[in-house]
Design a protein around this motif. Structure first.
Motif, mmCIF file in Angstrom:
data_model
loop_
_atom_site.group_PDB
_atom_site.id
_atom_site.type_symbol
_atom_site.label_atom_id
_atom_site.label_comp_id
_atom_site.label_asym_id
_atom_site.label_seq_id
_atom_site.Cartn_x
_atom_site.Cartn_y
_atom_site.Cartn_z
ATOM 1 N N HIS A 122 9.689 19.659 16.241
ATOM 2 C CA HIS A 122 8.561 18.815 16.626
ATOM 3 C C HIS A 122 7.292 19.256 15.909
ATOM 4 C CE1 HIS A 122 10.579 17.638 20.722
ATOM 5 N NE2 HIS A 122 11.289 17.297 19.666
ATOM 6 N N ILE A 123 7.142 20.571 15.786
ATOM 7 C CA ILE A 123 5.967 21.100 15.095
ATOM 8 C C ILE A 123 5.998 20.715 13.620
ATOM 9 C CG2 ILE A 123 4.902 23.250 14.286
ATOM 10 C CD1 ILE A 123 5.447 24.410 17.034
ATOM 11 N N THR B 292 0.836 -1.200 0.000
ATOM 12 C CA THR B 292 0.000 0.000 0.000
ATOM 13 C C THR B 292 0.870 1.249 0.000
ATOM 14 O OG1 THR B 292 -0.071 0.179 2.414
ATOM 15 C CG2 THR B 292 -1.720 -1.242 1.370
ATOM 16 N N ILE B 293 0.239 2.409 -0.183
ATOM 17 C CA ILE B 293 0.970 3.681 -0.124
ATOM 18 C C ILE B 293 1.598 3.863 1.255
ATOM 19 C CG2 ILE B 293 0.661 6.201 -0.131
ATOM 20 C CD1 ILE B 293 -1.297 5.903 -2.386
ATOM 21 N N LYS B 294 0.890 3.427 2.289
ATOM 22 C CA LYS B 294 1.420 3.514 3.648
ATOM 23 C C LYS B 294 2.698 2.688 3.779
ATOM 24 C CE LYS B 294 0.250 2.809 8.514
ATOM 25 N NZ LYS B 294 -0.771 2.335 9.481
ATOM 26 N N ILE C 235 3.146 9.735 4.181
ATOM 27 C CA ILE C 235 2.220 9.291 3.151
ATOM 28 C C ILE C 235 1.993 10.408 2.133
ATOM 29 C CG2 ILE C 235 -0.190 8.615 2.717
ATOM 30 C CD1 ILE C 235 -0.140 7.156 5.397
ATOM 31 N N ALA C 236 1.932 11.653 2.645
ATOM 32 C CA ALA C 236 1.719 12.798 1.757
ATOM 33 C C ALA C 236 2.851 12.935 0.740
ATOM 34 C CB ALA C 236 1.587 14.074 2.575
ATOM 35 N N ASP D 263 2.900 14.941 9.459
ATOM 36 C CA ASP D 263 2.035 13.781 9.686
ATOM 37 C C ASP D 263 0.550 14.128 9.599
ATOM 38 O OD1 ASP D 263 4.249 12.218 10.067
ATOM 39 O OD2 ASP D 263 4.274 12.481 12.247
ATOM 40 N N SER D 264 0.244 15.404 9.402
ATOM 41 C CA SER D 264 -1.147 15.846 9.333
ATOM 42 C C SER D 264 -1.545 16.110 7.886
ATOM 43 C CB SER D 264 -1.340 17.122 10.159
ATOM 44 O OG SER D 264 -0.923 16.945 11.497
#
Length: 348
Positions: free
Chosen positions: A117-118, A6-8, A18-19, A124-125
Motif C-alpha cells: 500500500h505504501i 493527455t499524459i494522464k 503519470i510519472a 501516485d505521489s
C-alpha cells in the motif's frame, strides 16, 4: 473533433502512473522493459505527441525523497534514518518517512501497514527517489504481491535498498557485512579462550539471521570447537527476546555456555538482565559479545563488547548511490563494503 490525448490518459490506458509515462517520454533508464513497451504501444496506437510544456511540468523534480522503514523505534533504523535525513537536507532534499511497523509484528499491538500500500502511495505521489530500509524484503519467503508492487515502484522511481539483492529484481543496493560482524564477534570470544559458545537472537524468517547463524557455526567448526544446537536460540531482535533466550537456555540445558554471541545490543542487554535475575554475572559466569552496536550501549553496565557497522558511512553511501541515479550517473560510483569495527567492552 476528438479531444487530444493527455499524459494522464496515456497513464490510464497503459495502467501505469503519470510519472512512469513521463519517464518513458524522457527516455529514463529506470523503467522496466515490459512497462516501457506497454506505454510506447499506447502512444503509437493513439499517435500521441506530448506538449513540451506539459512534459516539463510532469518531469519537474520535487526535491522530496521517501524512506520506507519497518520499525522506527529500532535503534538501528533510528541511526540510519537520522544520517540519511542529515545527508538529504545537506543536498537540498526533504524527506517523507513511512513506518510500516512490520519488523516486530509478533510482539507489537500497533497495526502493520502493508508495504504494498505504501509503494502504491509513493507511486501516485511526486517523489524523486525512494530508500527502503528492511521490511518484507528482509524475509526468507517474500510474497508475490510484494515483489509485484516493488517492481512497479522500481519502474516508476529510483530506488535504493539497504539490505540484499533479490534475484530477478533490479535496484541499487547497499549491503551490510552480515558475515563479517559475526566473524569478528565469534573470533573475539575464541581468542579470549572461550570454548563453549552459544548464539541468541534473530528471527528464523529473516535472511540476516540465517546468514549470521551460518557464519557462527562455520567459525566454531574452523576452530575445531563443538557446535551445540541447544546453545542456539533464534527468536527475535528486541530486548525481551534476549531475556527469553536466556530463559530457554537455562530451561533446556544442564550446563550453560561459557560465552554467548548476541545478534545485536538489544538482545545482549536483555540477556544480561535475565542472567542477573538468575544470579549469574557477566562476564564472570558468562561472557557476551554483540554483532551490532546500538547507540548508548557504551553506557550500559557492563559496557557491551560489540561490532560497529558505522551507520553514518552507510547513510552517506545510500545518498551517494541515489544522487548518482538521479543525476543519471549510476555507473559512476564505486561500491565498497562499509568497514566494521570491534568495540571492546566489559561484557567479555
Amino acid at each position: 473533433m476528438k479531444k487530444p490525448l493527455t499524459i494522464k490518459d496515456i497513464a490510464e490506458l497503459a495502467q501505469v502512473s503519470i510519472a512512469t509515462v513521463s519517464r518513458v517520454l524522457n527516455n529514463n533508464s529506470w523503467v522496466a522493459d515490459k512497462t516501457r513497451s506497454r506505454v510506447e504501444k499506447v502512444i503509437q496506437e493513439h499517435n500521441f505527441s506530448p506538449n513540451l510544456l506539459a512534459r516539463g511540468m510532469i518531469s519537474k523534480k520535487t526535491q522530496t525523497l521517501a524512506i520506507v522503514v519497518s520499525d522506527i523505534s529500532n535503534p538501528y533504523f533510528v541511526m540510519l534514518v537520522a544520517q540519511i535525513e542529515h545527508e538529504s537536507l545537506r543536498l537540498g532534499y526533504k524527506v517523507t518517512l513511512y513506518d510500516t511497523q512490520s519488523a516486530n509484528r509478533t510482539s507489537r499491538e500497533a497495526p502493520v501497514v502493508p508495504e504494498e500500500h505504501i509503494f502504491n502511495s509513493i507511486t501516485d505521489s511526486q517523489i524523486d527517489g525512494v530508500i527502503i530500509l528492511g521490511g518484507n524484503i528482509d524475509y526468507n519467503d517474500i510474497a508475490a504481491t510484494y515483489l509485484q508492487e516493488l517492481k512497479k515502484l522500481i519502474a516508476t522511481v529510483p530506488v535504493v535498498v539497504v539490505g540484499r539483492n533479490l534475484p530477478g529484481v533490479e535496484y541499487a543496493c547497499v549491503e551490510r557485512d552480515q558475515a563479517g560482524c559475526v566473524r569478528l564477534a565469534t573470533r573475539h570470544l575464541i581468542e579470549k579462550g572461550y570454548r563453549r559458545i552459544g548464539f541468541i537472537g534473530g528471527s528464523k524468517n529473516v535472511y540476516i539471521t540465517r546468514e549470521r547463524e551460518a557464519v557462527f557455526r562455520a567459525e566454531l567448526e574452523a576452530a575445531k570447537l563443538p557446535v551445540e544446537n541447544s546453545f542456539i536460540v533464534l527468536n527475535n531482535f528486541y530486548l525481551q527476546h534476549g531475556y527469553e533466550a536466556i530463559e530457554t537456555l537455562i530451561s533446556t540445558n544442564t550446563s550453560l555456555p561459557d560465552a554467548i554471541v548476541a545478534i545485536n545490543d538489544h538482545v545482549a542487554k536483555g540477556a544480561i538482565r535475565a542472567l542477573k535475575d538468575h544470579n549469574l554475572s557477566v562476564p564472570d559466569n558468562i561472557a557476551i559479545v554483540s554483532c551490532e552496536y546500538f547507540p548508548g550501549s557504551e553506557y550500559f553496565i557492563p559496557r557491551i563488547a560489540t561490532v560497529d557497522h558505522q551507520n553514518a558511512l552507510i547513510g552517506k553511501e545510500v545518498m551517494a548511490r541515489l544522487m548518482a541515479i538521479l543525476n543519471e550517473n549510476a555507473a559512476g560510483i564505486a561500491v565498497e563494503k562499509i568497514p566494521l569495527t570491534l568495540l571492546n567492552g566489559e561484557s567479555c
